[in-house]
Design a protein around this motif. Structure first.
Motif, mmCIF file in Angstrom:
data_model
loop_
_atom_site.group_PDB
_atom_site.id
_atom_site.type_symbol
_atom_site.label_atom_id
_atom_site.label_comp_id
_atom_site.label_asym_id
_atom_site.label_seq_id
_atom_site.Cartn_x
_atom_site.Cartn_y
_atom_site.Cartn_z
ATOM 1 N N THR A 4 0.748 -1.116 0.016
ATOM 2 C CA THR A 4 -0.017 -0.124 -0.100
ATOM 3 C C THR A 4 0.847 1.188 0.195
ATOM 4 O O THR A 4 1.726 1.392 0.959
ATOM 5 N N ILE A 5 0.768 2.036 -0.981
ATOM 6 C CA ILE A 5 1.563 3.268 -0.930
ATOM 7 C C ILE A 5 0.551 4.467 -0.754
ATOM 8 O O ILE A 5 -0.561 4.684 -1.384
ATOM 9 N N THR A 6 0.738 5.399 0.219
ATOM 10 C CA THR A 6 -0.120 6.432 0.697
ATOM 11 C C THR A 6 -0.064 7.461 -0.236
ATOM 12 O O THR A 6 1.039 7.536 -1.042
ATOM 13 N N ASP A 7 -0.872 8.577 -0.407
ATOM 14 C CA ASP A 7 -0.765 9.579 -1.186
ATOM 15 C C ASP A 7 0.363 10.459 -0.896
ATOM 16 O O ASP A 7 1.067 11.065 -1.854
ATOM 17 N N SER A 10 3.656 8.691 -2.356
ATOM 18 C CA SER A 10 3.596 8.786 -3.816
ATOM 19 C C SER A 10 4.154 10.094 -4.199
ATOM 20 O O SER A 10 4.892 10.151 -4.965
ATOM 21 N N LYS A 60 0.221 3.230 -8.310
ATOM 22 C CA LYS A 60 -0.439 4.227 -7.559
ATOM 23 C C LYS A 60 0.241 5.397 -8.307
ATOM 24 O O LYS A 60 1.485 5.664 -8.844
ATOM 25 N N THR A 81 2.943 -1.408 4.216
ATOM 26 C CA THR A 81 2.506 0.001 3.892
ATOM 27 C C THR A 81 3.666 0.864 3.961
ATOM 28 O O THR A 81 4.452 1.195 4.884
ATOM 29 N N ASP A 83 4.504 4.871 3.710
ATOM 30 C CA ASP A 83 3.994 6.285 3.957
ATOM 31 C C ASP A 83 5.288 7.517 4.023
ATOM 32 O O ASP A 83 6.280 7.056 3.859
ATOM 33 N N TYR A 84 4.949 8.503 4.237
ATOM 34 C CA TYR A 84 6.008 9.511 4.116
ATOM 35 C C TYR A 84 5.919 10.079 5.449
ATOM 36 O O TYR A 84 5.251 10.273 6.426
#
Length: 101
Positions: A4-7, A10, A60, A81, A83-84
C-alpha cells in the motif's frame, strides 16, 4: 503480500526520486540495519522499470511498486504500507502480519 502506497508517499517518490508515469519502484531486503520485524536487515528501495518475476505489484499515480521473487524471504508473512515521514523527509515502512507466511 500486498503493498500500500499512501498519497503522501507517492508524492515523495515523484518529487524526490523523480519517478513518473510508466516507471517502477522496487522494494528489497538488504543486509545491515534493522526494521520492526528484522534484525540485521533493512529495506531498500530503488527505481527499476523492469520488474523481474514480481511476487506482488501495486500501481499508484502511474508508477508500479513491487517486490520480486528474489526478495520474497524478506517480506514473507507481511503486507507493506509505505507512508511519508516528514521528520526524516523520506518514506517510512509499516509491516503488517498476514496469513500467507
Amino acid at each position: 503480500m500486498q503493498i500500500t502506497i499512501t498519497d503522501a508517499a507517492s508524492k515523495w517518490f515523484h518529487d524526490d526520486m523523480g519517478v513518473t508515469t510508466g516507471n517502477g519502484v522496487r522494494f528489497y531486503g538488504k543486509t545491515y540495519g534493522k526494521t520492526a520485524v528484522h534484525s540485521g536487515f533493512s529495506i531498500g528501495v530503488m527505481r527499476d522499470d523492469d520488474p523481474h518475476k514480481p511476487i506482488t505489484t501495486t500501481a499508484k499515480d502511474g508508477v508500479t511498486y513491487y517486490v520480486n521473487d528474489r526478495d520474497e524471504w524478506f517480506f514473507k508473512g507481511y503486507d507493506l504500507t509505505v507512508d511519508y515521514d516528514a521528520d526524516n523527509d523520506g518514506p517510512k515502512y509499516e509491516y503488517l502480519a498476514n496469513h500467507e507466511g
